[in-house]
Design a protein around this motif. Structure first.
Motif, PDB file in Angstrom:
ATOM      1  N   PHE A 295       0.828  -1.209   0.000  1.00  0.00           N
ATOM      2  CA  PHE A 295       0.000   0.000   0.000  1.00  0.00           C
ATOM      3  C   PHE A 295       0.863   1.260   0.000  1.00  0.00           C
ATOM      4  N   SER A 296       1.886   1.296   0.869  1.00  0.00           N
ATOM      5  CA  SER A 296       2.730   2.494   0.924  1.00  0.00           C
ATOM      6  C   SER A 296       3.498   2.682  -0.384  1.00  0.00           C
ATOM      7  N   ASP A 297       3.949   1.579  -0.992  1.00  0.00           N
ATOM      8  CA  ASP A 297       4.654   1.692  -2.275  1.00  0.00           C
ATOM      9  C   ASP A 297       3.727   2.239  -3.361  1.00  0.00           C
ATOM     10  N   LEU A 298       2.470   1.816  -3.331  1.00  0.00           N
ATOM     11  CA  LEU A 298       1.509   2.287  -4.327  1.00  0.00           C
ATOM     12  C   LEU A 298       1.298   3.799  -4.207  1.00  0.00           C
ATOM     13  N   VAL A 299       1.153   4.291  -2.979  1.00  0.00           N
ATOM     14  CA  VAL A 299       0.959   5.725  -2.773  1.00  0.00           C
ATOM     15  C   VAL A 299       2.194   6.495  -3.224  1.00  0.00           C
ATOM     16  N   ALA A 300       3.379   6.019  -2.828  1.00  0.00           N
ATOM     17  CA  ALA A 300       4.616   6.718  -3.192  1.00  0.00           C
ATOM     18  C   ALA A 300       4.814   6.741  -4.705  1.00  0.00           C
ATOM     19  N   ARG A 301       4.526   5.607  -5.380  1.00  0.00           N
ATOM     20  CA  ARG A 301       4.676   5.570  -6.836  1.00  0.00           C
ATOM     21  C   ARG A 301       3.674   6.487  -7.521  1.00  0.00           C
ATOM     22  N   THR A 302       2.455   6.505  -7.019  1.00  0.00           N
ATOM     23  CA  THR A 302       1.405   7.322  -7.634  1.00  0.00           C
ATOM     24  C   THR A 302       1.817   8.782  -7.703  1.00  0.00           C
ATOM     25  N   PHE A 303       2.483   9.266  -6.659  1.00  0.00           N
ATOM     26  CA  PHE A 303       2.839  10.680  -6.593  1.00  0.00           C
ATOM     27  C   PHE A 303       4.312  10.939  -6.881  1.00  0.00           C
ATOM     28  N   GLY A 304       5.060   9.882  -7.200  1.00  0.00           N
ATOM     29  CA  GLY A 304       6.460  10.066  -7.543  1.00  0.00           C
ATOM     30  C   GLY A 304       7.293  10.592  -6.398  1.00  0.00           C
ATOM     31  N   LEU A 305       7.001  10.147  -5.180  1.00  0.00           N
ATOM     32  CA  LEU A 305       7.718  10.618  -3.996  1.00  0.00           C
ATOM     33  C   LEU A 305       8.729   9.582  -3.526  1.00  0.00           C
ATOM     34  N   PRO A 306       9.917  10.011  -3.111  1.00  0.00           N
ATOM     35  CA  PRO A 306      10.865   9.064  -2.506  1.00  0.00           C
ATOM     36  C   PRO A 306      10.261   8.461  -1.241  1.00  0.00           C
ATOM     37  N   ASN A 307      10.522   7.194  -1.020  1.00  0.00           N
ATOM     38  CA  ASN A 307      10.004   6.515   0.169  1.00  0.00           C
ATOM     39  C   ASN A 307      11.131   5.763   0.856  1.00  0.00           C
ATOM     40  N   GLU A 308      11.559   6.276   1.993  1.00  0.00           N
ATOM     41  CA  GLU A 308      12.573   5.595   2.801  1.00  0.00           C
ATOM     42  C   GLU A 308      11.875   4.586   3.706  1.00  0.00           C
ATOM     43  N   GLN A 309      12.585   3.507   4.040  1.00  0.00           N
ATOM     44  CA  GLN A 309      11.968   2.457   4.840  1.00  0.00           C
ATOM     45  C   GLN A 309      12.867   2.053   5.998  1.00  0.00           C
TER      46      GLN A 309
END
Length: 521
Positions: A295-309
């Motif tokens: 779910f978090s990857d989908l949101v980050a990809r949708t808006f083109g935002l970097p996502n640190e984990q």
């Protein structure tokens, strides 16, 4: 450390700064603010800030002196209150001083935002302390003989070192206290939404905002409420992103944090805010069904935002330094190393603000207490229809739901205890003598809400949940390094949520219905 401390001799005699030097010294590292001063009489104050602090913690305005951490949501409105407003770009603390200079402390209940401050007016020989409605910013006070001490840090009061066992009892059973008690017997937290006024030896403490003041409406137009919620939520996110410099956002992939990220990005694309989220950060837990990266990857990809984990930082895991020493224990303290790594991650990338989805669970999760209220009002047929609707939708026994929400709340207290679930009982590992002496059973949430039958169970349970929010606001290590901001705790949004009727928040398999509908598309 970003912190302040001040003291007032209530008898009016001069107060030397050296008298509270130990309290100032406990503010630990940081540089003194340029406006660190002796008040020239009964009042003295000091503030310390880190070089990367978002705002100064001390200010003056036309004879008034103030210390505090203030971030206003309605700064433009407050400026209009002022007979002679400070220059554009002045810190919000100075704006508050100018407003009080014009209108007096009576304007404080109209302030919106996150704040805790103390104002000394030498002309009126009056001290006024205030805390925001939801308790986002901390403020503590205590008396040492004839000296009143106030600070944003509880450690200032460690000299007493007498433990408040009532606080311990509350913390053992629910991870929080009443919002006023602290671990130290000689110190109190100024309750959220409260004012403290000290004039000489006379003290007045009063609430200017409480969730108990709001009641759900009986009937509401769903489409209208959805649009009002959407508009206020956009305002909330915008006012927490603007001026943030390099804002980040927590992103679990759940409804709450995803709503914050999606709204922040939409506002930026529309040109409604001048700053874009720099990145998002996701805490990953591989245990059980805790991995929500899909779910978090989908949101980050949708808006083109970097996502640190940050992956699998379980409770009590540390890098060898051990758990931090804190005067303000929180239920999430066991995850101290995870939180410290999160702070270092954001700070190393130049971030100073982190948006959080906290608050939605407390104010938008409905309860079936409204069915209990229907029974208490004698509307048995309506209660039966609601029970049947929930039984069919959730594949539960009608009779089990009826017993839980339409029968048990009206039984004698002893019978209710026998029927209570395990979480409503005192854990066996708490010493029996302590349980009896400090009435531990009566402190359990189950018993705090006991007796809320009739017409008030739904309203009071939601209000109680909102009142507990301040216990979940994260302090250390965040407070020293980055500022957590909570869009869901925008006061107009909270007030709207408290007024929502049950059908707009509590639907079978559609929790937080109004938020889901507001975010549609």
């Amino acid at each position: 450390m970003n912190a302040f401390v001040c003291a007032l001799r209530t008898t009016g005699e001069p107060l030397q700064r050296g008298e509270i030097f130990p309290a100032i010294a406990r503010l630990a590292s940081g540089r003194p603010d340029r406006l660190s001063w002796d008040g020239g009489g009964a009042f003295t104050a000091a503030a310390r800030t880190q070089p990367y602090a978002l705002r100064p913690l001390a200010a003056r305005w036309r004879g008034l002196v103030g210390v505090g951490d203030v971030r206003l949501d309605n700064g433009r409105e407050v400026r209009r209150w002022c007979a002679a407003p400070p220059p554009e770009g002045a810190p919000d603390l100075q704006l508050v001083l100018a407003a009080i200079d014009t209108r007096g402390p009576e304007c404080i209940p109209e302030l919106l935002g996150d704040f805790a401050f103390v104002v000394w007016d030498p002309r009126a020989q009056r001290l006024v302390a205030a805390r925001d409605a939801l308790g986002v910013k901390p403020l503590f006070y205590g008396d040492r003989a004839d000296v009143l001490i106030l600070s944003s840090r509880l450690r200032v009061f460690e000299d007493d070192e007498r433990i408040d066992r009532d606080f311990v009892a509350d913390f053992l059973v629910q991870g929080a206290s009443d919002g006023e008690r602290t671990i130290w017997a000689g110190a109190r937290a100024l309750p959220a939404g409260s004012l403290l006024v000290q004039r000489g030896t006379v003290r007045e403490l009063r609430r200017y905002w409480t969730p108990d003041a709001f009641a759900p409406t009986a009937v509401a137009d769903a489409a209208e409420q959805r649009e009002r919620f959407r508009a206020l939520f956009r305002e909330a996110v915008a006012r927490r992103v603007d001026g943030a410099g390099n804002p980040w956002a927590q992103l679990s992939g759940g409804l709450d944090s995803s709503s914050v990220v999606a709204t922040a990005e939409s506002l930026w694309r529309e040109g409604a805010v001048g700053q874009r989220l720099a990145a998002t950060v996701t805490v990953v837990d591989d245990i059980g069904q805790g991995d929500e990266r899909a779910f978090s990857d989908l949101v980050a990809r949708t808006f083109g935002l970097p996502n640190e984990q940050l992956s699998d930082w379980w409770a009590w895991r540390d890098d060898g330094a051990g758990a931090p020493r804190t005067d303000e224990p929180r239920p999430i303290l066991p995850f101290f190393e995870r939180d410290q790594r999160l702070v270092r991650l954001v700070r190393s990338a130049g971030g100073s603000v982190l948006l959080s989805g906290l608050g939605s669970d407390h104010m938008l999760h409905g309860t079936l207490g409204y069915i209990t209220d229907l029974v208490g009002r004698g509307r048995l047929l309506a209660a039966g229809r609601e029970l049947a609707r929930w039984a069919v939708a959730t594949h539960q026994s009608f009779w089990h739901l009826a017993a839980q929400h339409a029968v048990h709340p009206f039984l004698p207290r002893g019978l209710r205890l026998r029927a209570a679930a395990a979480h409503a009982r005192v854990p066996a590992w708490i010493a029996g003598g302590f349980v009896a002496q400090y009435a531990v059973r009566e402190r359990l949430p189950f018993w705090r809400l006991d007796g809320l039958t009739g017409r008030e169970r739904f309203r009071r349970s939601i209000a109680w949940q909102v009142s507990q929010l301040q216990s979940w606001i994260e302090r250390d290590p965040f407070g020293d390094e980055i500022e957590l901001r909570y869009p869901f705790l925008y006061r107009p949004l909270v007030e709207l949520s408290l007024r929502l009727p049950p059908e707009l928040r509590t639907r079978p398999l559609q929790q937080k219905w109004v938020l889901r509908e507001a975010m549609r598309g």
